[in-house]
Design an enzyme around this catalytic site. Sequence first.
Site, PDB file in Angstrom:
ATOM      1  N   SER A  16       0.827  -1.215   0.000  1.00  0.00           N
ATOM      2  CA  SER A  16       0.000   0.000   0.000  1.00  0.00           C
ATOM      3  C   SER A  16       0.856   1.258   0.000  1.00  0.00           C
ATOM      4  O   SER A  16       0.358   2.355  -0.258  1.00  0.00           O
ATOM      5  CB  SER A  16      -0.940   0.005   1.217  1.00  0.00           C
ATOM      6  OG  SER A  16      -0.191  -0.163   2.402  1.00  0.00           O
ATOM      7  N   ILE A  19       8.275   0.883  -0.852  1.00  0.00           N
ATOM      8  CA  ILE A  19       8.939   0.050  -1.856  1.00  0.00           C
ATOM      9  C   ILE A  19       7.948  -0.931  -2.485  1.00  0.00           C
ATOM     10  O   ILE A  19       7.943  -1.134  -3.701  1.00  0.00           O
ATOM     11  CB  ILE A  19      10.129  -0.694  -1.211  1.00  0.00           C
ATOM     12  CG1 ILE A  19      11.230   0.301  -0.803  1.00  0.00           C
ATOM     13  CG2 ILE A  19      10.688  -1.758  -2.159  1.00  0.00           C
ATOM     14  CD1 ILE A  19      12.342  -0.291   0.074  1.00  0.00           C
ATOM     15  N   SER A 145      17.815  -6.466   2.942  1.00  0.00           N
ATOM     16  CA  SER A 145      18.344  -5.126   3.250  1.00  0.00           C
ATOM     17  C   SER A 145      19.862  -5.153   3.309  1.00  0.00           C
ATOM     18  O   SER A 145      20.474  -6.191   3.574  1.00  0.00           O
ATOM     19  CB  SER A 145      17.819  -4.676   4.620  1.00  0.00           C
ATOM     20  OG  SER A 145      18.444  -3.473   5.014  1.00  0.00           O
ATOM     21  N   SER A 147      20.990  -4.162   5.717  1.00  0.00           N
ATOM     22  CA  SER A 147      21.048  -4.554   7.130  1.00  0.00           C
ATOM     23  C   SER A 147      21.196  -6.066   7.317  1.00  0.00           C
ATOM     24  O   SER A 147      21.354  -6.530   8.447  1.00  0.00           O
ATOM     25  CB  SER A 147      19.800  -4.069   7.867  1.00  0.00           C
ATOM     26  OG  SER A 147      19.708  -2.673   7.786  1.00  0.00           O
ATOM     27  N   GLN A 155      18.681  -1.222  15.787  1.00  0.00           N
ATOM     28  CA  GLN A 155      18.009  -2.190  14.902  1.00  0.00           C
ATOM     29  C   GLN A 155      18.382  -3.630  15.272  1.00  0.00           C
ATOM     30  O   GLN A 155      18.399  -4.507  14.411  1.00  0.00           O
ATOM     31  CB  GLN A 155      18.420  -1.939  13.454  1.00  0.00           C
ATOM     32  CG  GLN A 155      17.955  -0.616  12.865  1.00  0.00           C
ATOM     33  CD  GLN A 155      18.514  -0.413  11.458  1.00  0.00           C
ATOM     34  OE1 GLN A 155      19.722  -0.434  11.258  1.00  0.00           O
ATOM     35  NE2 GLN A 155      17.646  -0.235  10.492  1.00  0.00           N
ATOM     36  N   TYR A 158      15.835  -5.942  14.257  1.00  0.00           N
ATOM     37  CA  TYR A 158      15.489  -5.864  12.831  1.00  0.00           C
ATOM     38  C   TYR A 158      16.546  -6.513  11.936  1.00  0.00           C
ATOM     39  O   TYR A 158      16.210  -7.286  11.025  1.00  0.00           O
ATOM     40  CB  TYR A 158      15.322  -4.381  12.481  1.00  0.00           C
ATOM     41  CG  TYR A 158      15.156  -4.037  11.021  1.00  0.00           C
ATOM     42  CD1 TYR A 158      13.923  -4.170  10.385  1.00  0.00           C
ATOM     43  CD2 TYR A 158      16.228  -3.542  10.275  1.00  0.00           C
ATOM     44  CE1 TYR A 158      13.770  -3.818   9.049  1.00  0.00           C
ATOM     45  CE2 TYR A 158      16.085  -3.184   8.950  1.00  0.00           C
ATOM     46  CZ  TYR A 158      14.851  -3.331   8.331  1.00  0.00           C
ATOM     47  OH  TYR A 158      14.699  -2.983   7.011  1.00  0.00           O
ATOM     48  N   LYS A 162      16.434  -9.353   8.634  1.00  0.00           N
ATOM     49  CA  LYS A 162      16.804  -9.094   7.237  1.00  0.00           C
ATOM     50  C   LYS A 162      17.874 -10.092   6.775  1.00  0.00           C
ATOM     51  O   LYS A 162      17.853 -10.540   5.619  1.00  0.00           O
ATOM     52  CB  LYS A 162      17.275  -7.646   7.090  1.00  0.00           C
ATOM     53  CG  LYS A 162      16.175  -6.633   7.347  1.00  0.00           C
ATOM     54  CD  LYS A 162      15.211  -6.515   6.182  1.00  0.00           C
ATOM     55  CE  LYS A 162      13.818  -6.920   6.406  1.00  0.00           C
ATOM     56  NZ  LYS A 162      12.941  -6.697   5.244  1.00  0.00           N
ATOM     57  N   ILE A 191      16.403   3.964   1.915  1.00  0.00           N
ATOM     58  CA  ILE A 191      15.407   4.429   0.952  1.00  0.00           C
ATOM     59  C   ILE A 191      14.397   5.285   1.735  1.00  0.00           C
ATOM     60  O   ILE A 191      13.938   4.862   2.811  1.00  0.00           O
ATOM     61  CB  ILE A 191      14.669   3.212   0.320  1.00  0.00           C
ATOM     62  CG1 ILE A 191      15.651   2.126  -0.169  1.00  0.00           C
ATOM     63  CG2 ILE A 191      13.724   3.662  -0.795  1.00  0.00           C
ATOM     64  CD1 ILE A 191      16.607   2.528  -1.253  1.00  0.00           C
TER      65      ILE A 191
HETATM   66  P1  NAD Z   1       6.991   1.345   4.419  1.00  0.00           P
HETATM   67  O1  NAD Z   1       6.712   1.514   5.854  1.00  0.00           O
HETATM   68  O2  NAD Z   1       6.697   2.443   3.481  1.00  0.00           O
HETATM   69  O3  NAD Z   1       6.313   0.045   3.843  1.00  0.00           O
HETATM   70  C1  NAD Z   1       6.130  -1.104   4.607  1.00  0.00           C
HETATM   71  C2  NAD Z   1       4.929  -1.810   4.085  1.00  0.00           C
HETATM   72  O4  NAD Z   1       4.722  -3.016   4.810  1.00  0.00           O
HETATM   73  C3  NAD Z   1       3.670  -0.959   4.262  1.00  0.00           C
HETATM   74  O5  NAD Z   1       2.884  -1.082   3.108  1.00  0.00           O
HETATM   75  C4  NAD Z   1       3.024  -1.589   5.459  1.00  0.00           C
HETATM   76  O6  NAD Z   1       1.635  -1.414   5.491  1.00  0.00           O
HETATM   77  C5  NAD Z   1       3.387  -3.040   5.255  1.00  0.00           C
HETATM   78  N1  NAD Z   1       3.266  -3.808   6.478  1.00  0.00           N
HETATM   79  C6  NAD Z   1       3.795  -3.535   7.694  1.00  0.00           C
HETATM   80  N2  NAD Z   1       3.422  -4.466   8.574  1.00  0.00           N
HETATM   81  C7  NAD Z   1       2.634  -5.333   7.900  1.00  0.00           C
HETATM   82  C8  NAD Z   1       1.924  -6.498   8.279  1.00  0.00           C
HETATM   83  N3  NAD Z   1       1.973  -6.949   9.546  1.00  0.00           N
HETATM   84  N4  NAD Z   1       1.206  -7.150   7.334  1.00  0.00           N
HETATM   85  C9  NAD Z   1       1.152  -6.688   6.069  1.00  0.00           C
HETATM   86  N5  NAD Z   1       1.794  -5.590   5.662  1.00  0.00           N
HETATM   87  C10 NAD Z   1       2.522  -4.919   6.572  1.00  0.00           C
HETATM   88  O7  NAD Z   1       8.541   0.963   4.348  1.00  0.00           O
HETATM   89  P2  NAD Z   1       9.458   0.423   3.154  1.00  0.00           P
HETATM   90  O8  NAD Z   1      10.759   1.071   3.345  1.00  0.00           O
HETATM   91  O9  NAD Z   1       8.770   0.520   1.854  1.00  0.00           O
HETATM   92  O10 NAD Z   1       9.623  -1.094   3.590  1.00  0.00           O
HETATM   93  C11 NAD Z   1       9.387  -2.180   2.719  1.00  0.00           C
HETATM   94  C12 NAD Z   1      10.434  -3.251   2.953  1.00  0.00           C
HETATM   95  O11 NAD Z   1      11.697  -2.728   2.577  1.00  0.00           O
HETATM   96  C13 NAD Z   1      10.588  -3.702   4.407  1.00  0.00           C
HETATM   97  O12 NAD Z   1      10.703  -5.110   4.440  1.00  0.00           O
HETATM   98  C14 NAD Z   1      11.902  -3.069   4.828  1.00  0.00           C
HETATM   99  O13 NAD Z   1      12.572  -3.834   5.814  1.00  0.00           O
HETATM  100  C15 NAD Z   1      12.657  -3.080   3.528  1.00  0.00           C
HETATM  101  N6  NAD Z   1      13.772  -2.146   3.487  1.00  0.00           N
HETATM  102  C16 NAD Z   1      13.552  -0.804   3.563  1.00  0.00           C
HETATM  103  C17 NAD Z   1      14.634   0.056   3.528  1.00  0.00           C
HETATM  104  C18 NAD Z   1      14.487   1.539   3.630  1.00  0.00           C
HETATM  105  O14 NAD Z   1      15.502   2.213   3.846  1.00  0.00           O
HETATM  106  N7  NAD Z   1      13.290   2.084   3.476  1.00  0.00           N
HETATM  107  C19 NAD Z   1      15.913  -0.450   3.381  1.00  0.00           C
HETATM  108  C20 NAD Z   1      16.100  -1.817   3.300  1.00  0.00           C
HETATM  109  C21 NAD Z   1      15.003  -2.661   3.346  1.00  0.00           C
HETATM  110  C1  RM4 Z   2      17.013  -0.594   6.239  1.00  0.00           C
HETATM  111  C2  RM4 Z   2      18.273   0.201   6.469  1.00  0.00           C
HETATM  112  C3  RM4 Z   2      17.898   1.631   6.426  1.00  0.00           C
HETATM  113  C4  RM4 Z   2      16.803   1.889   7.445  1.00  0.00           C
HETATM  114  C5  RM4 Z   2      15.645   0.989   7.192  1.00  0.00           C
HETATM  115  C6  RM4 Z   2      14.572   1.116   8.244  1.00  0.00           C
HETATM  116  O1  RM4 Z   2      17.200  -1.957   6.229  1.00  0.00           O
HETATM  117  O2  RM4 Z   2      18.830  -0.137   7.717  1.00  0.00           O
HETATM  118  O3  RM4 Z   2      19.011   2.455   6.678  1.00  0.00           O
HETATM  119  O4  RM4 Z   2      16.394   3.231   7.342  1.00  0.00           O
HETATM  120  O5  RM4 Z   2      16.053  -0.329   7.204  1.00  0.00           O
END
Ligand code: NAD
Ligand code: RM4
Length: 255
Positions: A16, A19, A145, A147, A155, A158, A162, A191
């Site tokens: 929703s 990413i 990630s 991470s 983290q 977390y 990952k 991101i």
């Molecule tokens: P975001 O918060 O924008 O998106 C997270 C999504 O997961 C949202 O749509 C949220 O509703 C959904 N979500 C959360 N809990 C949930 C649940 N229990 N059931 C179903 N959906 C659920 O953040 P994002 O950065 O887009 O994160 C997406 C993925 O990317 C995550 O797995 C995160 O660990 C990974 N990630 C993000 C980054 C970053 O820097 N943003 C970096 C590395 C990895």
């Molecule tokens: C990622 C990475 C990013 C952090 C998000 C929440 O895996 O660690 O730097 O902002 O998670």
Amino acid sequence: MTVLLEGKSVLVTGASAGIGRAVAIGAARQGADVAINYHGDDAGADSAVAEIEALGRRAIAVKGDVAEPETATAFVAAAVAAFGRVDAFVNNAGICPFHAFLDMPVATFERTMRVNLHGAYFMVQAAANRMVEQGNGGVIVAVSSISALVGGENQTHYTPTKAGVHSLMQSTAIALGRHGIRCNSVLPGTILTDINKDDLADETKRRAMEARVPLGRLGQPDDLVGPVVFLLSDLARYVTGAALLVDGGMFVNLQ
Ligand code: NAD
Ligand code: RM4
């Protein structure tokens, strides 16, 4: 114009926002019909569906908490009911409630594990079972990630999830290879999404993170679309068990 996912049925969790949403819409741009899982944000899910439909593709949104194993089977069943099959699955849903190690609340630790790691396990298992039943392969990408490779002071709950998600892709690549199912991870750097909005509101931290990126900026959700679509597509037909860093060079930039 050549499209890379023409007529494929692609499932994305947590789509929703952030990413997952970018990847869902990006897959539709490449010709896919897309099922999205989401948890709370009905308006975000509805608008993602509308954007995909505006591209001329089919879309459904299925509400469910990935921490519950039943959510996985229900999501796959709904996608099959809508599109007839599951060709590709993207495990994206995740949370990162930043918190110090020494006083980490048990509930925060357990919720993070359940959403990020248990959720991935049951989702990937449900998608894989359907692909095996269909009998003509498939492809799975997990959003791990940077991470998975480096630590984070706030983290500690977390980063193991990952690393675990990437490890899951390595093991499922072996378990599912004989079925023609490829399994890979993408490893995003930092991101700009809701997951880190509060953390990066700290200007000093944000500038330090930006300074570590050789390409000179933090990432946007759309930066993940090309790498994920590539791994989902036949261009990556001999790639399985691999991890693709998508971090602007942040990981290698030590000194
Ligand atoms: P975001 O918060 O924008 O998106 C997270 C999504 O997961 C949202 O749509 C949220 O509703 C959904 N979500 C959360 N809990 C949930 C649940 N229990 N059931 C179903 N959906 C659920 O953040 P994002 O950065 O887009 O994160 C997406 C993925 O990317 C995550 O797995 C995160 O660990 C990974 N990630 C993000 C980054 C970053 O820097 N943003 C970096 C590395 C990895
Ligand atoms: C990622 C990475 C990013 C952090 C998000 C929440 O895996 O660690 O730097 O902002 O998670």
